[in-house]
Design a protein around this motif. Structure first.
Motif, PDB file in Angstrom:
ATOM      1  N   ARG A 106       0.819  -1.216   0.000  1.00  0.00           N
ATOM      2  CA  ARG A 106       0.000   0.000   0.000  1.00  0.00           C
ATOM      3  C   ARG A 106       0.852   1.264   0.000  1.00  0.00           C
ATOM      4  O   ARG A 106       0.610   2.211   0.736  1.00  0.00           O
ATOM      5  CB  ARG A 106      -0.946  -0.020   1.202  1.00  0.00           C
ATOM      6  N   PHE A 107       1.894   1.238  -0.847  1.00  0.00           N
ATOM      7  CA  PHE A 107       2.838   2.361  -0.898  1.00  0.00           C
ATOM      8  C   PHE A 107       3.509   2.357  -2.262  1.00  0.00           C
ATOM      9  O   PHE A 107       3.932   1.309  -2.759  1.00  0.00           O
ATOM     10  CB  PHE A 107       3.892   2.189   0.207  1.00  0.00           C
ATOM     11  N   ARG A 108       3.586   3.535  -2.865  1.00  0.00           N
ATOM     12  CA  ARG A 108       4.271   3.672  -4.157  1.00  0.00           C
ATOM     13  C   ARG A 108       5.548   4.468  -3.935  1.00  0.00           C
ATOM     14  O   ARG A 108       5.510   5.648  -3.609  1.00  0.00           O
ATOM     15  CB  ARG A 108       3.388   4.394  -5.171  1.00  0.00           C
ATOM     16  N   LYS A 109       6.676   3.812  -4.080  1.00  0.00           N
ATOM     17  CA  LYS A 109       7.974   4.464  -3.903  1.00  0.00           C
ATOM     18  C   LYS A 109       8.227   5.409  -5.070  1.00  0.00           C
ATOM     19  O   LYS A 109       8.031   5.052  -6.223  1.00  0.00           O
ATOM     20  CB  LYS A 109       9.081   3.422  -3.826  1.00  0.00           C
ATOM     21  N   GLU A 110       8.672   6.623  -4.743  1.00  0.00           N
ATOM     22  CA  GLU A 110       9.016   7.588  -5.778  1.00  0.00           C
ATOM     23  C   GLU A 110      10.517   7.819  -5.865  1.00  0.00           C
ATOM     24  O   GLU A 110      11.006   8.342  -6.842  1.00  0.00           O
ATOM     25  CB  GLU A 110       8.300   8.911  -5.523  1.00  0.00           C
TER      26      GLU A 110
END
Length: 162
Positions: A126-130
Motif C-alpha cells: 500500500r505504498f508507491r515508492k518515488e
C-alpha cells in the motif's frame, strides 16, 4: 548542465502553473535557473547569494515558497544533513546515496548498486515508492589521517614529559 534536464524542469513548472491557474512569475524562473546552475548541494543562503550576484534579489519568503513548490514537483531534492538543510537539482530518477563525514561534514555522493537493487526490488504494501536517499555517516580519510597525526603528536608530547 544537461539542458534537457533543465527543460524538463521548466515543463513541469509550466504545467503546474497552467493547471493551478497561478501567475508565471519571473522570480520562480530565475530561482529555477540559479538552482540548475549550481553544481551539487546548496543552502538557501548560497542560492540567495547567487541570485543577488546575478542582480536578481528575491525575498527569503519567495525563496522558501519556491523551494517548497519545486520539491512538490520533484524538481529539487531536500537533504537534512548534520550541518543544515541542503538542496540539489533533481537531475534523474536515480536514487541518491551519500557518505557524510562526522568531523568536517563533507558530503560525497556514492554508488551502492546492491542497496539500490534491494530497494527497487522490494514489494511495498500500500505504498508507491518515488525515490530514496541514503546517508552513511563516518569519518573521511582526510579527517582520519589528521586525527591520527594529532594523536601521534600528543603521544609523542606525553613521552617527552616523562
Amino acid at each position: 548542465m544537461n539542458n534537457s534536464v533543465r527543460e524538463k524542469a521548466y515543463r513541469k513548472l509550466d504545467a503546474y502553473i497552467e493547471e493551478s491557474n497561478r501567475r508565471k512569475t519571473p522570480e520562480r524562473y530565475a530561482i529555477l535557473d540559479a538552482i540548475y546552475d549550481i553544481k551539487g548541494h546548496f543552502s538557501v543562503e548560497q542560492l540567495k547569494e547567487k541570485l543577488n550576484n546575478a542582480h536578481f534579489p528575491v525575498s527569503r519568503a519567495t525563496l522558501f515558497n519556491s523551494l517548497k513548490l519545486f520539491q512538490e514537483l520533484s524538481i529539487i531534492v531536500r537533504h537534512n544533513f548534520r550541518d543544515g538543510t541542503r538542496y540539489e537539482a533533481y537531475m534523474t530518477d536515480e536514487p541518491k546515496c551519500h557518505q557524510i563525514c562526522n568531523v568536517c561534514n563533507k558530503v560525497t555522493e556514492i554508488s551502492i548498486p546492491m542497496v539500490v537493487s534491494a530497494i527497487d526490488n522490494h514489494r511495498y504494501k500500500r505504498f508507491r515508492k518515488e525515490g530514496f536517499s541514503l546517508y552513511v555517516y563516518g569519518i573521511c580519510s582526510s579527517c582520519q589521517a589528521r586525527l591520527t597525526r594529532e594523536r601521534k603528536k600528543e603521544n609523542s608530547k606525553k613521552k617527552n614529559r616523562k
